[in-house]
Design a protein around this motif. Structure first.
Motif, PDB file in Angstrom:
ATOM      1  N   LEU A  33     -41.101  17.416 -71.934  1.00 61.33           N
ATOM      2  CA  LEU A  33     -40.562  18.306 -73.015  1.00 61.33           C
ATOM      3  C   LEU A  33     -41.372  18.903 -74.001  1.00 61.33           C
ATOM      4  O   LEU A  33     -41.475  20.057 -74.328  1.00 61.33           O
ATOM      5  CB  LEU A  33     -39.173  17.790 -73.450  1.00 61.33           C
ATOM      6  CG  LEU A  33     -37.968  17.877 -72.539  1.00 61.33           C
ATOM      7  CD1 LEU A  33     -36.764  17.077 -73.340  1.00 61.33           C
ATOM      8  CD2 LEU A  33     -37.477  19.275 -72.090  1.00 61.33           C
ATOM      9  N   LEU A  34     -42.218  17.926 -74.545  1.00 60.05           N
ATOM     10  CA  LEU A  34     -43.271  18.123 -75.439  1.00 60.05           C
ATOM     11  C   LEU A  34     -44.298  19.011 -75.135  1.00 60.05           C
ATOM     12  O   LEU A  34     -45.100  19.629 -75.874  1.00 60.05           O
ATOM     13  CB  LEU A  34     -43.568  16.881 -76.122  1.00 60.05           C
ATOM     14  CG  LEU A  34     -42.774  16.085 -77.225  1.00 60.05           C
ATOM     15  CD1 LEU A  34     -43.265  14.745 -77.581  1.00 60.05           C
ATOM     16  CD2 LEU A  34     -42.088  17.033 -78.367  1.00 60.05           C
ATOM     17  N   THR A  35     -44.748  18.791 -73.704  1.00 59.69           N
ATOM     18  CA  THR A  35     -45.916  19.181 -73.497  1.00 59.69           C
ATOM     19  C   THR A  35     -45.943  20.535 -72.217  1.00 59.69           C
ATOM     20  O   THR A  35     -46.918  20.940 -71.988  1.00 59.69           O
ATOM     21  CB  THR A  35     -46.723  18.322 -72.692  1.00 59.69           C
ATOM     22  OG1 THR A  35     -46.187  17.618 -71.545  1.00 59.69           O
ATOM     23  CG2 THR A  35     -47.223  17.187 -73.795  1.00 59.69           C
ATOM     24  N   THR A  36     -44.837  20.757 -71.907  1.00 57.56           N
ATOM     25  CA  THR A  36     -44.385  21.843 -70.943  1.00 57.56           C
ATOM     26  C   THR A  36     -43.426  22.589 -71.346  1.00 57.56           C
ATOM     27  O   THR A  36     -42.586  22.481 -72.333  1.00 57.56           O
ATOM     28  CB  THR A  36     -44.360  21.350 -69.563  1.00 57.56           C
ATOM     29  OG1 THR A  36     -42.827  20.799 -69.314  1.00 57.56           O
ATOM     30  CG2 THR A  36     -45.370  20.373 -68.936  1.00 57.56           C
ATOM     31  N   LYS A  37     -43.098  23.841 -70.412  1.00 62.40           N
ATOM     32  CA  LYS A  37     -41.828  24.587 -70.852  1.00 62.40           C
ATOM     33  C   LYS A  37     -40.744  24.360 -69.671  1.00 62.40           C
ATOM     34  O   LYS A  37     -39.818  24.988 -69.306  1.00 62.40           O
ATOM     35  CB  LYS A  37     -42.244  26.033 -70.865  1.00 62.40           C
ATOM     36  CG  LYS A  37     -43.236  26.288 -71.782  1.00 62.40           C
ATOM     37  CD  LYS A  37     -42.472  27.205 -72.879  1.00 62.40           C
ATOM     38  CE  LYS A  37     -43.506  27.778 -73.854  1.00 62.40           C
ATOM     39  NZ  LYS A  37     -43.732  26.935 -75.023  1.00 62.40           N
ATOM     40  N   LYS A  38     -40.998  23.180 -69.310  1.00 58.84           N
ATOM     41  CA  LYS A  38     -40.097  22.955 -67.546  1.00 58.84           C
ATOM     42  C   LYS A  38     -38.935  21.984 -68.290  1.00 58.84           C
ATOM     43  O   LYS A  38     -39.034  21.529 -69.251  1.00 58.84           O
ATOM     44  CB  LYS A  38     -40.910  21.920 -66.678  1.00 58.84           C
ATOM     45  CG  LYS A  38     -42.186  22.571 -66.098  1.00 58.84           C
ATOM     46  CD  LYS A  38     -41.914  23.486 -65.098  1.00 58.84           C
ATOM     47  CE  LYS A  38     -42.937  24.195 -64.691  1.00 58.84           C
ATOM     48  NZ  LYS A  38     -42.787  25.118 -63.503  1.00 58.84           N
ATOM     49  N   ASP A  39     -37.810  22.393 -67.431  1.00 63.65           N
ATOM     50  CA  ASP A  39     -36.750  21.539 -67.452  1.00 63.65           C
ATOM     51  C   ASP A  39     -36.904  20.044 -66.868  1.00 63.65           C
ATOM     52  O   ASP A  39     -37.580  20.035 -65.833  1.00 63.65           O
ATOM     53  CB  ASP A  39     -35.407  22.044 -66.575  1.00 63.65           C
ATOM     54  CG  ASP A  39     -35.095  23.484 -67.334  1.00 63.65           C
ATOM     55  OD1 ASP A  39     -35.546  23.893 -68.191  1.00 63.65           O
ATOM     56  OD2 ASP A  39     -33.952  23.883 -66.818  1.00 63.65           O
ATOM     57  N   VAL A  40     -36.046  19.270 -67.308  1.00 64.67           N
ATOM     58  CA  VAL A  40     -36.279  17.653 -66.880  1.00 64.67           C
ATOM     59  C   VAL A  40     -34.768  17.164 -66.460  1.00 64.67           C
ATOM     60  O   VAL A  40     -33.676  17.905 -67.205  1.00 64.67           O
ATOM     61  CB  VAL A  40     -36.705  16.682 -67.962  1.00 64.67           C
ATOM     62  CG1 VAL A  40     -37.931  17.195 -68.084  1.00 64.67           C
ATOM     63  CG2 VAL A  40     -36.039  16.778 -69.214  1.00 64.67           C
ATOM     64  N   HIS A  41     -34.383  16.429 -65.635  1.00 61.35           N
ATOM     65  CA  HIS A  41     -33.387  16.040 -64.990  1.00 61.35           C
ATOM     66  C   HIS A  41     -33.272  14.514 -65.245  1.00 61.35           C
ATOM     67  O   HIS A  41     -34.260  13.814 -64.771  1.00 61.35           O
ATOM     68  CB  HIS A  41     -33.111  16.324 -63.544  1.00 61.35           C
ATOM     69  CG  HIS A  41     -32.912  17.918 -63.502  1.00 61.35           C
ATOM     70  ND1 HIS A  41     -31.540  18.366 -63.437  1.00 61.35           N
ATOM     71  CD2 HIS A  41     -33.716  18.784 -63.424  1.00 61.35           C
ATOM     72  CE1 HIS A  41     -31.580  19.916 -63.171  1.00 61.35           C
ATOM     73  NE2 HIS A  41     -33.012  20.070 -63.341  1.00 61.35           N
ATOM     74  N   ILE A  57     -28.578  19.524 -72.675  1.00 59.00           N
ATOM     75  CA  ILE A  57     -29.086  19.886 -73.894  1.00 59.00           C
ATOM     76  C   ILE A  57     -30.374  20.460 -73.895  1.00 59.00           C
ATOM     77  O   ILE A  57     -31.427  20.041 -73.523  1.00 59.00           O
ATOM     78  CB  ILE A  57     -29.026  18.599 -74.671  1.00 59.00           C
ATOM     79  CG1 ILE A  57     -27.744  18.014 -74.720  1.00 59.00           C
ATOM     80  CG2 ILE A  57     -29.455  18.982 -76.163  1.00 59.00           C
ATOM     81  CD1 ILE A  57     -27.723  16.552 -75.350  1.00 59.00           C
ATOM     82  N   GLY A  58     -30.382  21.907 -74.126  1.00 57.43           N
ATOM     83  CA  GLY A  58     -31.589  22.693 -73.900  1.00 57.43           C
ATOM     84  C   GLY A  58     -32.261  22.620 -72.526  1.00 57.43           C
ATOM     85  O   GLY A  58     -31.477  22.818 -71.331  1.00 57.43           O
ATOM     86  N   ARG A  59     -33.168  22.044 -72.342  1.00 59.30           N
ATOM     87  CA  ARG A  59     -34.153  21.977 -71.135  1.00 59.30           C
ATOM     88  C   ARG A  59     -33.905  20.676 -70.271  1.00 59.30           C
ATOM     89  O   ARG A  59     -34.488  20.128 -69.492  1.00 59.30           O
ATOM     90  CB  ARG A  59     -35.666  22.283 -71.413  1.00 59.30           C
ATOM     91  CG  ARG A  59     -35.861  23.717 -71.656  1.00 59.30           C
ATOM     92  CD  ARG A  59     -37.322  23.832 -71.647  1.00 59.30           C
ATOM     93  NE  ARG A  59     -37.950  23.102 -72.964  1.00 59.30           N
ATOM     94  CZ  ARG A  59     -39.021  22.413 -72.739  1.00 59.30           C
ATOM     95  NH1 ARG A  59     -39.737  22.231 -71.674  1.00 59.30           N
ATOM     96  NH2 ARG A  59     -39.575  21.977 -73.738  1.00 59.30           N
ATOM     97  N   CYS A  60     -32.898  19.817 -71.182  1.00 62.43           N
ATOM     98  CA  CYS A  60     -32.813  18.306 -70.515  1.00 62.43           C
ATOM     99  C   CYS A  60     -31.214  18.383 -69.977  1.00 62.43           C
ATOM    100  O   CYS A  60     -30.427  18.455 -70.378  1.00 62.43           O
ATOM    101  CB  CYS A  60     -32.695  17.387 -71.664  1.00 62.43           C
ATOM    102  SG  CYS A  60     -32.585  15.847 -71.345  1.00 62.43           S
ATOM    103  N   HIS A  61     -31.135  18.171 -68.584  1.00 59.93           N
ATOM    104  CA  HIS A  61     -30.199  17.835 -67.750  1.00 59.93           C
ATOM    105  C   HIS A  61     -29.813  16.503 -67.816  1.00 59.93           C
ATOM    106  O   HIS A  61     -30.478  15.776 -67.066  1.00 59.93           O
ATOM    107  CB  HIS A  61     -30.346  18.636 -66.575  1.00 59.93           C
ATOM    108  CG  HIS A  61     -30.714  20.278 -66.582  1.00 59.93           C
ATOM    109  ND1 HIS A  61     -29.762  21.314 -66.330  1.00 59.93           N
ATOM    110  CD2 HIS A  61     -32.094  20.760 -66.782  1.00 59.93           C
ATOM    111  CE1 HIS A  61     -30.676  22.201 -66.675  1.00 59.93           C
ATOM    112  NE2 HIS A  61     -31.865  22.068 -66.927  1.00 59.93           N
TER     113      HIS A  61
END
Length: 166
Positions: A33-41, A57-61
């Motif tokens: 999350l700190l180094t990319t614009k990608k979503d994480v699961h 929550i935001g990009r965090c699934h």
């Protein structure tokens, strides 16, 4: 075993294990999350279609099924994984486990030592210490570890990355 002891053991298994898994996997997610614009699961439980998203929550699934295991998944091609992102991904899981261990063990000593909460904090802290040690020692996990069968520990991946030429 007394009813109170039984209740503490059940609560530790139902709350302490998945909370500790979530904390560790969230550490991995923070690196991405700190180094990319990608979503994480973040998966607490198996990474299967049945383990549906519980909260976002935001990009965090977050996908939650009760379990003593978990994982952090990111959809990125191999060339999108910079050395910095990869290093943070593998470092922050164990670091979050270590910080959680310190927090829970501190809290166990901060509250009344004879209380139920003190025991829950102590065992959750101890579990996070174990998770930190298991994750940071550079090994290839043996077949008996089911979900981790053949995977490398976070510590192994950090050392591999530090000594890689690229």
């Amino acid at each position: 075993m007394s009813l109170e002891t039984t209740f503490m053991v059940v609560l530790f298994i139902l709350v302490g294990f998945p909370l500790s898994v979530f904390i560790h996997e969230f550490g991995h997610a923070v690196g991405v999350l700190l180094t990319t614009k990608k979503d994480v699961h973040i998966f607490v439980g198996p990474r299967t279609p049945e383990n549906e998203e519980t909260i976002r929550i935001g990009r965090c699934h977050v996908h939650f099924q009760w379990s003593t295991g978990g994982s952090c998944a990111v959809v990125m091609s191999e060339d999108e994984w910079s050395k910095q992102t990869t290093l943070l991904f593998f470092l922050l899981g164990p670091i979050f486990s270590f910080v959680a261990a310190c927090f829970f063990l501190f809290m166990a000593n901060f509250v009344d030592s004879d209380s139920f909460l003190s025991v829950l904090f102590f065992w959750t802290g101890y579990l996070n210490v174990i998770m930190f040690i298991i994750a940071v020692i550079p090994i290839k996990y043996p077949a008996m570890t089911s979900q981790l069968n053949g995977a490398h520990s976070d510590g192994y991946e950090v050392i591999r990355l530090i000594f890689s030429k690229s």
